[in-house]
Design a protein around this motif. Structure first.
Motif, PDB file in Angstrom:
ATOM      1  N   VAL A 235       0.848  -1.191   0.000  1.00 22.58           N
ATOM      2  CA  VAL A 235       0.000   0.000   0.000  1.00 22.58           C
ATOM      3  C   VAL A 235       0.882   1.240   0.000  1.00 22.58           C
ATOM      4  O   VAL A 235       1.663   1.457   0.929  1.00 22.58           O
ATOM      5  CB  VAL A 235      -0.923   0.029   1.236  1.00 22.58           C
ATOM      6  CG1 VAL A 235      -1.704   1.349   1.280  1.00 22.58           C
ATOM      7  CG2 VAL A 235      -1.870  -1.152   1.227  1.00 22.58           C
ATOM      8  N   ARG A 250      -6.015   7.295  -1.985  1.00 24.38           N
ATOM      9  CA  ARG A 250      -6.464   6.042  -2.577  1.00 24.38           C
ATOM     10  C   ARG A 250      -5.488   4.925  -2.238  1.00 24.38           C
ATOM     11  O   ARG A 250      -4.274   5.112  -2.301  1.00 24.38           O
ATOM     12  CB  ARG A 250      -6.596   6.188  -4.093  1.00 24.38           C
ATOM     13  CG  ARG A 250      -7.667   7.195  -4.516  1.00 24.38           C
ATOM     14  CD  ARG A 250      -7.975   7.072  -6.002  1.00 24.38           C
ATOM     15  NE  ARG A 250      -8.999   8.025  -6.413  1.00 24.38           N
ATOM     16  CZ  ARG A 250     -10.303   7.820  -6.266  1.00 24.38           C
ATOM     17  NH1 ARG A 250     -10.741   6.687  -5.729  1.00 24.38           N
ATOM     18  NH2 ARG A 250     -11.169   8.729  -6.671  1.00 24.38           N
ATOM     19  N   ILE A 251      -6.055   3.749  -1.870  1.00 21.85           N
ATOM     20  CA  ILE A 251      -5.250   2.569  -1.592  1.00 21.85           C
ATOM     21  C   ILE A 251      -5.863   1.395  -2.340  1.00 21.85           C
ATOM     22  O   ILE A 251      -7.046   1.426  -2.690  1.00 21.85           O
ATOM     23  CB  ILE A 251      -5.169   2.270  -0.075  1.00 21.85           C
ATOM     24  CG1 ILE A 251      -6.551   1.931   0.489  1.00 21.85           C
ATOM     25  CG2 ILE A 251      -4.548   3.437   0.681  1.00 21.85           C
ATOM     26  CD1 ILE A 251      -6.524   1.492   1.949  1.00 21.85           C
ATOM     27  N   PRO A 252      -5.081   0.336  -2.599  1.00 21.84           N
ATOM     28  CA  PRO A 252      -5.622  -0.807  -3.356  1.00 21.84           C
ATOM     29  C   PRO A 252      -6.748  -1.514  -2.594  1.00 21.84           C
ATOM     30  O   PRO A 252      -6.601  -1.840  -1.413  1.00 21.84           O
ATOM     31  CB  PRO A 252      -4.408  -1.728  -3.512  1.00 21.84           C
ATOM     32  CG  PRO A 252      -3.217  -0.860  -3.297  1.00 21.84           C
ATOM     33  CD  PRO A 252      -3.647   0.174  -2.306  1.00 21.84           C
ATOM     34  N   GLN A 253      -7.860  -1.759  -3.262  1.00 25.50           N
ATOM     35  CA  GLN A 253      -8.966  -2.484  -2.657  1.00 25.50           C
ATOM     36  C   GLN A 253      -8.538  -3.888  -2.237  1.00 25.50           C
ATOM     37  O   GLN A 253      -8.953  -4.409  -1.188  1.00 25.50           O
ATOM     38  CB  GLN A 253     -10.131  -2.578  -3.641  1.00 25.50           C
ATOM     39  CG  GLN A 253     -11.358  -3.280  -3.102  1.00 25.50           C
ATOM     40  CD  GLN A 253     -12.086  -2.466  -2.038  1.00 25.50           C
ATOM     41  OE1 GLN A 253     -12.301  -1.269  -2.206  1.00 25.50           O
ATOM     42  NE2 GLN A 253     -12.465  -3.102  -0.935  1.00 25.50           N
ATOM     43  N   GLU A 254      -7.648  -4.501  -3.031  1.00 23.67           N
ATOM     44  CA  GLU A 254      -7.224  -5.869  -2.752  1.00 23.67           C
ATOM     45  C   GLU A 254      -6.286  -5.975  -1.552  1.00 23.67           C
ATOM     46  O   GLU A 254      -5.915  -7.087  -1.139  1.00 23.67           O
ATOM     47  CB  GLU A 254      -6.549  -6.476  -3.982  1.00 23.67           C
ATOM     48  CG  GLU A 254      -5.341  -5.726  -4.495  1.00 23.67           C
ATOM     49  CD  GLU A 254      -5.680  -4.658  -5.529  1.00 23.67           C
ATOM     50  OE1 GLU A 254      -4.787  -4.340  -6.340  1.00 23.67           O
ATOM     51  OE2 GLU A 254      -6.826  -4.166  -5.539  1.00 23.67           O
ATOM     52  N   SER A 260     -11.139   1.696  -0.151  1.00 23.78           N
ATOM     53  CA  SER A 260     -10.146   1.987  -1.187  1.00 23.78           C
ATOM     54  C   SER A 260      -9.782   3.458  -1.229  1.00 23.78           C
ATOM     55  O   SER A 260      -8.876   3.853  -1.968  1.00 23.78           O
ATOM     56  CB  SER A 260     -10.663   1.549  -2.563  1.00 23.78           C
ATOM     57  OG  SER A 260     -11.866   2.239  -2.877  1.00 23.78           O
ATOM     58  N   GLU A 261     -10.462   4.280  -0.426  1.00 29.27           N
ATOM     59  CA  GLU A 261     -10.133   5.702  -0.377  1.00 29.27           C
ATOM     60  C   GLU A 261     -10.674   6.329   0.893  1.00 29.27           C
ATOM     61  O   GLU A 261     -11.606   5.801   1.515  1.00 29.27           O
ATOM     62  CB  GLU A 261     -10.719   6.440  -1.593  1.00 29.27           C
ATOM     63  CG  GLU A 261     -12.245   6.452  -1.635  1.00 29.27           C
ATOM     64  CD  GLU A 261     -12.786   7.157  -2.861  1.00 29.27           C
ATOM     65  OE1 GLU A 261     -12.141   7.081  -3.928  1.00 29.27           O
ATOM     66  OE2 GLU A 261     -13.856   7.792  -2.751  1.00 29.27           O
TER      67      GLU A 261
END
Length: 268
Positions: A235, A250-254, A260-261
């Motif tokens: 991340v 924003r960060i990766p959903q996975e 994610s944000e």
């Protein structure tokens, strides 16, 4: 939507931290420390024990005294060493054992803390010096990768931090160092979240999100199983400026945080 850019961001320094876990009467607990107000990063914040890697964390003689590192390269071992060292410096909990077997008793642990914690913290000695003198080996195999965060490029101080889960030894009591950290407590994830919402605690976003991620599990066993079942997704939050002028990280959903944000004020 336009991206917020920064030229020549400072390099991110390698760091590591441990979420020390135990099962308590109210549920799973994690050991947290409060950083000194005069520390230049996250001052006064509730954090997991951790910090920057030291040169000695990468030494071959240190890695020769690590267990559970089969199949790992030196760049994978060093963060594990750093995490264990930082946890010892900041909490007094040492994930190690005598090389000849057995466990480190409470009396010996206290003596090790008195003899080595300050010297390690000040960089006056390397972790290998303690391990060789005391004939100890580090329990790197007891660490389970949990998260990997890189500070956004717009921040003036940046870290490339590896987060690990570990079961706290039942015969060891966590105690803050009184220098970098001024308070400590075993807390359940829901308690930490409620305390932050009520203004009783201060947490940086990465710590809060990792507390919430930990809170998806109800016990230490569940938390370790969940961490082992999913690969760690790096991340590095990206700050964007929306049409309304507000900032979105924003960060990766996975990455597994359930979001994610999130919004924040854009630094000037």
């Amino acid at each position: 939507m336009s991206s917020v850019s920064a030229s020549a961001p400072p390099a991110a320094r390698l760091a590591a931290t441990i979420l020390l876990l135990r099962d308590g009467e109210q549920g799973m607990e994690v050991f947290m420390v409060v950083r000194h107000q005069q520390i230049d990063f996250a001052s006064g914040a509730l954090v997991f024990p951790g910090g920057k890697l030291a040169p000695g964390d990468s030494e071959a003689r240190t890695h020769a005294r690590c267990t559970g590192v089969e199949g790992l390269n030196k760049d994978e071992i060093a963060p594990r060493v750093g995490a264990i060292r930082e946890a010892f410096e900041e909490s007094g909990i040492l994930l190690a054992r005598p090389a000849k077997g057995g466990a480190i008793g409470a009396e010996r642990l206290a003596a090790l803390g008195t003899r080595y914690r300050r010297g390690l913290d000040r960089g006056e000695i390397a972790i290998a010096d303690m391990l060789e003198t005391e004939d100890l080996v580090l329990d790197c195999g007891g660490l389970v990768p949990f998260a990997h965060w890189v500070t956004p490029t717009f921040m003036p101080k940046r870290f490339d931090t590896y987060f690990f889960l570990a079961v706290a030894p039942p015969d060891q009591v966590g105690v803050h160092d009184g220098h970098e950290t001024v308070d400590s407590a075993w807390l359940t994830p829901p308690t930490i979240v409620l305390d932050e919402l009520a203004g009783r605690r201060t947490l940086v976003p990465a710590t809060m999100l990792n507390v919430k991620k930990l809170g998806f599990s109800v016990s230490v066993k569940d938390a370790l199983a969940a961490a082992k079942a999913k690969p760690v997704v790096t991340v590095q939050p990206v700050l964007e400026k929306g049409p309304d002028g507000k900032g979105l990280l924003r960060i990766p959903q996975e990455a597994g945080y359930g979001v994610s944000e999130f919004t924040m004020d854009i630094p000037s």
